[in-house]
Design a protein around this motif. Structure first.
Motif, PDB file in Angstrom:
ATOM      1  N   VAL A   1     -34.952 -58.467  79.571  1.00 60.34           N
ATOM      2  CA  VAL A   1     -35.979 -58.459  80.812  1.00 60.34           C
ATOM      3  C   VAL A   1     -34.792 -58.669  81.771  1.00 60.34           C
ATOM      4  O   VAL A   1     -33.992 -59.500  81.881  1.00 60.34           O
ATOM      5  N   TRP A   2     -34.844 -57.684  82.743  1.00 64.95           N
ATOM      6  CA  TRP A   2     -33.924 -57.745  83.834  1.00 64.95           C
ATOM      7  C   TRP A   2     -34.397 -56.952  85.057  1.00 64.95           C
ATOM      8  O   TRP A   2     -35.529 -56.402  84.928  1.00 64.95           O
ATOM      9  N   VAL A   3     -34.007 -57.093  86.071  1.00 60.80           N
ATOM     10  CA  VAL A   3     -34.353 -56.629  87.248  1.00 60.80           C
ATOM     11  C   VAL A   3     -33.316 -56.220  88.393  1.00 60.80           C
ATOM     12  O   VAL A   3     -32.480 -57.101  88.689  1.00 60.80           O
ATOM     13  N   GLY A   4     -33.239 -54.997  88.885  1.00 65.22           N
ATOM     14  CA  GLY A   4     -32.654 -54.759  89.917  1.00 65.22           C
ATOM     15  C   GLY A   4     -33.173 -54.732  91.273  1.00 65.22           C
ATOM     16  O   GLY A   4     -34.114 -54.578  91.371  1.00 65.22           O
ATOM     17  N   TYR A   5     -32.195 -55.125  92.167  1.00 66.92           N
ATOM     18  CA  TYR A   5     -33.159 -55.642  93.376  1.00 66.92           C
ATOM     19  C   TYR A   5     -32.041 -55.382  94.689  1.00 66.92           C
ATOM     20  O   TYR A   5     -30.852 -55.510  94.242  1.00 66.92           O
ATOM     21  N   ASP A   6     -32.376 -55.437  95.802  1.00 71.72           N
ATOM     22  CA  ASP A   6     -31.595 -55.456  97.056  1.00 71.72           C
ATOM     23  C   ASP A   6     -31.643 -56.839  97.681  1.00 71.72           C
ATOM     24  O   ASP A   6     -33.017 -57.514  97.742  1.00 71.72           O
ATOM     25  N   ASP A   7     -30.665 -57.644  97.550  1.00 67.52           N
ATOM     26  CA  ASP A   7     -30.696 -58.846  98.439  1.00 67.52           C
ATOM     27  C   ASP A   7     -30.120 -58.658  99.850  1.00 67.52           C
ATOM     28  O   ASP A   7     -29.907 -57.445 100.487  1.00 67.52           O
ATOM     29  N   ALA A   8     -30.039 -59.542 100.702  1.00 70.25           N
ATOM     30  CA  ALA A   8     -29.652 -59.557 102.166  1.00 70.25           C
ATOM     31  C   ALA A   8     -28.425 -58.751 102.372  1.00 70.25           C
ATOM     32  O   ALA A   8     -28.304 -57.914 103.265  1.00 70.25           O
ATOM     33  N   ASP A   9     -27.442 -58.871 101.419  1.00 69.49           N
ATOM     34  CA  ASP A   9     -25.781 -58.467 101.618  1.00 69.49           C
ATOM     35  C   ASP A   9     -26.148 -56.871 101.414  1.00 69.49           C
ATOM     36  O   ASP A   9     -25.645 -55.956 102.031  1.00 69.49           O
ATOM     37  N   MET A  10     -26.702 -56.464 100.136  1.00 66.91           N
ATOM     38  CA  MET A  10     -26.847 -55.106 100.014  1.00 66.91           C
ATOM     39  C   MET A  10     -27.911 -54.485 101.048  1.00 66.91           C
ATOM     40  O   MET A  10     -27.512 -53.375 101.473  1.00 66.91           O
TER      41      MET A  10
ATOM     42  N   VAL B   1     -34.208 -60.486 103.559  1.00 70.89           N
ATOM     43  CA  VAL B   1     -33.636 -58.934 103.755  1.00 70.89           C
ATOM     44  C   VAL B   1     -34.132 -58.160 104.948  1.00 70.89           C
ATOM     45  O   VAL B   1     -33.318 -57.475 105.404  1.00 70.89           O
ATOM     46  N   MET B   2     -35.402 -58.288 105.560  1.00 67.36           N
ATOM     47  CA  MET B   2     -35.711 -57.804 106.589  1.00 67.36           C
ATOM     48  C   MET B   2     -34.854 -58.163 107.758  1.00 67.36           C
ATOM     49  O   MET B   2     -34.598 -57.382 108.633  1.00 67.36           O
ATOM     50  N   THR B   3     -34.371 -59.607 107.902  1.00 67.43           N
ATOM     51  CA  THR B   3     -33.779 -60.091 108.956  1.00 67.43           C
ATOM     52  C   THR B   3     -32.395 -59.382 108.858  1.00 67.43           C
ATOM     53  O   THR B   3     -31.877 -58.933 109.908  1.00 67.43           O
ATOM     54  N   ALA B   4     -31.816 -59.056 107.668  1.00 68.25           N
ATOM     55  CA  ALA B   4     -30.650 -58.694 107.279  1.00 68.25           C
ATOM     56  C   ALA B   4     -30.561 -57.133 108.011  1.00 68.25           C
ATOM     57  O   ALA B   4     -29.624 -56.880 108.541  1.00 68.25           O
TER      58      ALA B   4
ATOM     59  N   TRP C   1     -39.948 -50.468 101.045  1.00 68.27           N
ATOM     60  CA  TRP C   1     -41.175 -50.158 100.441  1.00 68.27           C
ATOM     61  C   TRP C   1     -42.340 -51.067 100.602  1.00 68.27           C
ATOM     62  O   TRP C   1     -43.369 -50.733 100.851  1.00 68.27           O
ATOM     63  N   ASP C   2     -41.771 -52.291 100.604  1.00 71.32           N
ATOM     64  CA  ASP C   2     -43.206 -53.322 100.905  1.00 71.32           C
ATOM     65  C   ASP C   2     -42.500 -54.582 101.529  1.00 71.32           C
ATOM     66  O   ASP C   2     -41.946 -55.389 100.863  1.00 71.32           O
ATOM     67  N   ILE C   3     -42.810 -54.845 102.967  1.00 74.21           N
ATOM     68  CA  ILE C   3     -42.255 -56.070 103.545  1.00 74.21           C
ATOM     69  C   ILE C   3     -42.833 -57.273 103.054  1.00 74.21           C
ATOM     70  O   ILE C   3     -41.959 -58.362 103.027  1.00 74.21           O
ATOM     71  N   SER C   4     -44.070 -57.200 102.318  1.00 77.77           N
ATOM     72  CA  SER C   4     -44.456 -58.439 101.752  1.00 77.77           C
ATOM     73  C   SER C   4     -43.841 -59.243 100.490  1.00 77.77           C
ATOM     74  O   SER C   4     -44.076 -60.218 100.304  1.00 77.77           O
ATOM     75  N   MET C   5     -42.970 -58.230 100.062  1.00 81.87           N
ATOM     76  CA  MET C   5     -42.138 -58.547  98.910  1.00 81.87           C
ATOM     77  C   MET C   5     -40.866 -59.522  99.243  1.00 81.87           C
ATOM     78  O   MET C   5     -40.256 -59.742  98.649  1.00 81.87           O
ATOM     79  N   ASP C   6     -40.703 -59.543 100.744  1.00 84.51           N
ATOM     80  CA  ASP C   6     -39.466 -60.414 100.956  1.00 84.51           C
ATOM     81  C   ASP C   6     -40.054 -61.746 101.116  1.00 84.51           C
ATOM     82  O   ASP C   6     -41.039 -62.060 100.625  1.00 84.51           O
ATOM     83  N   ASP C   7     -39.085 -62.715 101.010  1.00 85.66           N
ATOM     84  CA  ASP C   7     -39.062 -64.342 101.264  1.00 85.66           C
ATOM     85  C   ASP C   7     -39.655 -64.759 102.420  1.00 85.66           C
ATOM     86  O   ASP C   7     -39.115 -65.297 103.375  1.00 85.66           O
ATOM     87  N   PHE C   8     -41.114 -64.466 102.627  1.00 84.30           N
ATOM     88  CA  PHE C   8     -41.872 -64.604 104.006  1.00 84.30           C
ATOM     89  C   PHE C   8     -41.961 -66.312 104.108  1.00 84.30           C
ATOM     90  O   PHE C   8     -42.412 -66.726 105.126  1.00 84.30           O
ATOM     91  N   GLN C   9     -41.849 -67.145 103.176  1.00 86.22           N
ATOM     92  CA  GLN C   9     -42.074 -68.448 103.079  1.00 86.22           C
ATOM     93  C   GLN C   9     -40.643 -69.152 103.004  1.00 86.22           C
ATOM     94  O   GLN C   9     -40.657 -70.502 102.695  1.00 86.22           O
ATOM     95  N   ASN C  10     -39.405 -68.747 103.022  1.00 88.84           N
ATOM     96  CA  ASN C  10     -38.360 -69.424 102.614  1.00 88.84           C
ATOM     97  C   ASN C  10     -38.243 -70.120 101.485  1.00 88.84           C
ATOM     98  O   ASN C  10     -37.606 -71.201 101.377  1.00 88.84           O
TER      99      ASN C  10
ATOM    100  N   ALA D   1     -28.338 -55.988 111.147  1.00 88.41           N
ATOM    101  CA  ALA D   1     -27.334 -54.569 110.936  1.00 88.41           C
ATOM    102  C   ALA D   1     -27.811 -53.396 111.612  1.00 88.41           C
ATOM    103  O   ALA D   1     -26.883 -52.569 112.162  1.00 88.41           O
ATOM    104  N   LEU D   2     -29.170 -53.019 111.999  1.00 92.84           N
ATOM    105  CA  LEU D   2     -29.658 -51.906 112.724  1.00 92.84           C
ATOM    106  C   LEU D   2     -29.341 -52.219 114.236  1.00 92.84           C
ATOM    107  O   LEU D   2     -28.973 -51.201 114.918  1.00 92.84           O
ATOM    108  N   THR D   3     -29.288 -53.291 114.763  1.00 92.72           N
ATOM    109  CA  THR D   3     -29.566 -53.710 116.041  1.00 92.72           C
ATOM    110  C   THR D   3     -28.051 -54.161 116.634  1.00 92.72           C
ATOM    111  O   THR D   3     -27.802 -54.729 117.751  1.00 92.72           O
TER     112      THR D   3
END
Length: 132
Positions: free
Chosen positions: A63-72, A109-112, A91-100, A116-118
């Protein structure tokens, strides 16, 4: 963390559902964080930075999962910006850590991506002019 850069086993189907997502093969960022903080999962990073991290259940090594963290997410957003692209897709912004729950701030992730874009912009919003 270890020196591995590839998952230890082949993917043969979706992993078990998370307590929040309840979908086979889908875990949110905060579910992954919870597994690494509280359920003994180990995070492995690609030492070359070509792929995002993956987390492995040491109790169930298949059981493993690949994902993007804030650094990636930062790396990818900066790459898109360097190409002059107008943005990136999530893909889905609700999958980020919206409650810290992970301790990296709200929506790390969204903040990163936004930072980076701005980076270097005088404003995070741009005026778009429609050309006829």
């Amino acid at each position: 963390s270890g020196a591995h850069s590839l998952p230890p086993v082949r993917a043969t189907g979706g992993g078990p559902p998370g307590p929040a997502t309840k979908l086979y093969g889908t875990l949110s960022y905060y579910e992954i964080c919870n597994n690494t903080k509280n359920n003994g999962w180990t995070i492995f990073q690609d030492p070359n930075g070509y792929i995002g991290p993956y987390a492995v259940s040491l109790d169930q090594p298949t059981v493993w999962v690949g994902y993007d963290d804030a650094d990636m997410a930062t790396r990818k957003a900066k790459y898109a910006r360097s190409l002059g692209l107008g943005g990136v897709m999530v893909w889905d912004i609700s999958m980020d850590d919206f409650q810290n729950m992970c301790g990296g701030g709200v929506n790390p992730v969204m903040t990163a991506i936004k930072e980076a874009l701005t980076q270097g912009s005088s404003s995070s919003s741009k005026t778009v002019t429609k050309l006829d």
